[in-house]
Design an enzyme around this catalytic site. Structure first.
Site, PDB file in Angstrom:
ATOM      1  N   ASP A 158       5.013  -4.511   6.235  1.00 28.35           N
ATOM      2  CA  ASP A 158       5.554  -5.812   6.661  1.00 28.35           C
ATOM      3  C   ASP A 158       5.529  -6.874   5.560  1.00 28.35           C
ATOM      4  O   ASP A 158       6.434  -7.702   5.471  1.00 28.35           O
ATOM      5  CB  ASP A 158       4.907  -6.303   7.955  1.00 28.35           C
ATOM      6  N   ASP A 178      -0.362   2.709   8.409  1.00 31.52           N
ATOM      7  CA  ASP A 178      -0.890   1.997   9.586  1.00 31.52           C
ATOM      8  C   ASP A 178      -0.010   2.081  10.845  1.00 31.52           C
ATOM      9  O   ASP A 178      -0.477   1.780  11.939  1.00 31.52           O
ATOM     10  CB  ASP A 178      -1.105   0.515   9.250  1.00 31.52           C
ATOM     11  N   GLY A 205       0.839  -1.209   0.000  1.00 33.77           N
ATOM     12  CA  GLY A 205       0.000   0.000   0.000  1.00 33.77           C
ATOM     13  C   GLY A 205       0.872   1.256   0.000  1.00 33.77           C
ATOM     14  O   GLY A 205       1.817   1.342   0.768  1.00 33.77           O
ATOM     15  N   ASP A 250       2.254   0.088  11.788  1.00 33.69           N
ATOM     16  CA  ASP A 250       2.236  -1.224  12.443  1.00 33.69           C
ATOM     17  C   ASP A 250       3.530  -2.004  12.237  1.00 33.69           C
ATOM     18  O   ASP A 250       3.510  -3.222  12.091  1.00 33.69           O
ATOM     19  CB  ASP A 250       1.032  -2.040  11.941  1.00 33.69           C
ATOM     20  N   ARG A 258      -6.149  -2.352   9.227  1.00 31.41           N
ATOM     21  CA  ARG A 258      -6.628  -3.718   9.037  1.00 31.41           C
ATOM     22  C   ARG A 258      -6.422  -4.557  10.297  1.00 31.41           C
ATOM     23  O   ARG A 258      -7.286  -5.294  10.713  1.00 31.41           O
ATOM     24  CB  ARG A 258      -5.808  -4.310   7.895  1.00 31.41           C
ATOM     25  N   ARG A 316       1.299  -5.377  -5.219  1.00 26.78           N
ATOM     26  CA  ARG A 316       1.472  -6.521  -4.319  1.00 26.78           C
ATOM     27  C   ARG A 316       1.637  -7.721  -5.231  1.00 26.78           C
ATOM     28  O   ARG A 316       0.657  -8.217  -5.779  1.00 26.78           O
ATOM     29  CB  ARG A 316       0.258  -6.679  -3.402  1.00 26.78           C
ATOM     30  N   THR A 330       4.072   2.949   5.498  1.00 22.93           N
ATOM     31  CA  THR A 330       2.671   2.519   5.594  1.00 22.93           C
ATOM     32  C   THR A 330       1.943   3.488   6.515  1.00 22.93           C
ATOM     33  O   THR A 330       2.514   3.937   7.513  1.00 22.93           O
ATOM     34  CB  THR A 330       2.512   1.082   6.144  1.00 22.93           C
TER      35      THR A 330
HETATM   36  O1  F6P Z   1      -1.789   0.594   3.724  1.00 23.08           O
HETATM   37  C1  F6P Z   1      -2.342  -0.298   4.672  1.00 23.08           C
HETATM   38  C2  F6P Z   1      -3.802  -0.276   4.524  1.00 23.08           C
HETATM   39  O2  F6P Z   1      -4.104   1.054   4.559  1.00 23.08           O
HETATM   40  C3  F6P Z   1      -4.705  -1.003   5.517  1.00 23.08           C
HETATM   41  O3  F6P Z   1      -5.024  -0.298   6.659  1.00 23.08           O
HETATM   42  C4  F6P Z   1      -5.896  -1.299   4.651  1.00 23.08           C
HETATM   43  O4  F6P Z   1      -6.633  -2.369   5.156  1.00 23.08           O
HETATM   44  C5  F6P Z   1      -5.273  -1.644   3.360  1.00 23.08           C
HETATM   45  O5  F6P Z   1      -4.142  -0.805   3.263  1.00 23.08           O
HETATM   46  C6  F6P Z   1      -6.133  -1.535   2.136  1.00 23.08           C
HETATM   47  O6  F6P Z   1      -5.307  -1.612   1.028  1.00 23.08           O
HETATM   48  P1  F6P Z   1      -5.677  -2.003  -0.465  1.00 23.08           P
HETATM   49  O7  F6P Z   1      -7.010  -1.474  -0.740  1.00 23.08           O
HETATM   50  O8  F6P Z   1      -4.589  -1.365  -1.249  1.00 23.08           O
HETATM   51  O9  F6P Z   1      -5.623  -3.471  -0.540  1.00 23.08           O
END
Ligand code: F6P
Length: 328
Positions: free
Chosen positions: A107, A132, A15, A134, A176, A76, A130
């Site tokens: 991560d 998040d 992300g 995290d 998430r 990804r 990120t």
């Molecule tokens: O970047 C992390 C994050 O923001 C999470 O909090 C969220 O669940 C996820 O990305 C959603 O990402 P995508 O829509 O790109 O799969």
């Protein structure tokens, strides 16, 4: 694994987050400063597999420090999770003459870097990017501060309409698996309740708390809910539950979604990205590999990449107490 580094590949993966461009800029310019080559790899590991490379110089990163997203694009890659995919990626890296990789991501991206370095004894360095926050080994990830400011600004706007109509709003924010955004933005925006995955206080407590707030004279409220929270099945189910149990409340839901990931990075994220980029390249040049750059107590630190991948971040429970006191 101590080899002389002459050419570094830099990529963004997973992300995107505000500050990634500032980190790319810092990596590219630190390479230029030390007179070594730098290659941009497009679309993360997928671009590595496909050999989607671009030679970078100090001027390739002009005017990007203020831009959200990532000029190198992100992805990804499912293929990179396979051994065959990584073999192709390694062949492309060798063909291009890369001596090390700087991976800017979360991560999942670091797991990829770790497996790649273990499989081929290939030097890697991570920069945590990120929203998040995290990642173990750093108190702040790139994009987190910007995302917090974006969320607080959005909730401030929601508050205007919530109070005009005496409504209760559930605002879902990203996260998430963790509640860092919800907790900090919730306190910053003066939320009535903050629901995070780390602390399941149950639906009844939520109802009790909302009842109390009505009795204390509040006519509108904001409840911030982290995406990964398990108090209800999802934020819409929570809305239904509250409407059934507290019919005096008119409830609305606002899911902030991907707007939280965009926008111009805050000053904090730009400075952090610049420091992390310098530290990442200079650490590689000093022969340090398979680390992630982090910040601890205002200082740049290195954390072994396996630890960054496996470790968990602690939620600041004191903030929950602060939030409880503030909603008196
Ligand atoms: O970047 C992390 C994050 O923001 C999470 O909090 C969220 O669940 C996820 O990305 C959603 O990402 P995508 O829509 O790109 O799969």
């Amino acid at each position: 694994m101590s080899i002389k580094i002459n050419k570094i590949g830099v990529m963004t993966s997973g992300g995107d987050s505000p500050g990634m461009n500032a980190a790319i800029r810092a990596v590219v310019r630190t390479c230029a400063f030390h007179q070594i080559n730098c290659v941009g790899i497009y679309r993360g590991y997928q671009g590595l597999i496909e050999g989607d490379f671009k030679q970078m110089n100090a001027r390739s990163v002009n005017n990007i420090i203020n831009k959200g997203g990532t000029i190198l694009k992100s992805a990804r890659s499912k293929e990179f999770r396979t051994k065959e995919g990584r073999i192709t990626a390694y062949a492309k890296a060798k063909e291009e003459g890369l001596d090390a990789l700087v991976v800017i991501g979360g991560d999942g991206s670091f797991t990829g870097a770790m497996v790649f370095s273990q499989q081929f004894d290939f030097p890697v360095m991570g920069i945590p990017g990120t929203i998040d926050n995290d990642i173990y080994g750093t108190s702040s990830t790139l994009g987190y501060d910007t995302a917090l400011n974006t969320v607080v600004e959005a909730i401030d706007k929601i508050r205007d309409t919530a109070s005009s109509h005496n409504r209760l709003f559930f605002v879902e924010v990203m996260g998430r698996d963790v509640g860092h955004i919800a907790l900090n933005a919730g306190v910053g925006a003066g939320a009535e309740e903050i629901l995070i995955p780390e602390e399941d206080l149950g639906k009844e407590r939520l109802i009790e708390s909302l009842k109390r707030s009505r009795l204390s004279g509040k006519s509108s409220s904001i409840v911030v809910v982290a995406e990964g929270d398990k108090t209800g099945e999802n934020v819409f189910e929570l809305k239904d539950y509250v409407e059934e149990n507290l019919p005096e409340y008119e409830v609305r839901v606002s899911v902030l979604g991907h707007m939280q990931r965009g926008g111009s990075p805050s000053c904090w994220d730009r400075v952090l990205a610049s420091r992390m980029g310098v530290k990442a390249v200079e650490s590689l040049l000093e022969g340090k590999t398979n680390f992630m750059v982090g910040i601890k107590d205002t200082k740049m630190v290195l954390c072994p990449i396996e630890k960054a991948v496996k470790g968990e971040t602690d939620i600041n429970l004191e903030l929950l107490r602060v939030s409880d006191i503030m909603t008196t």
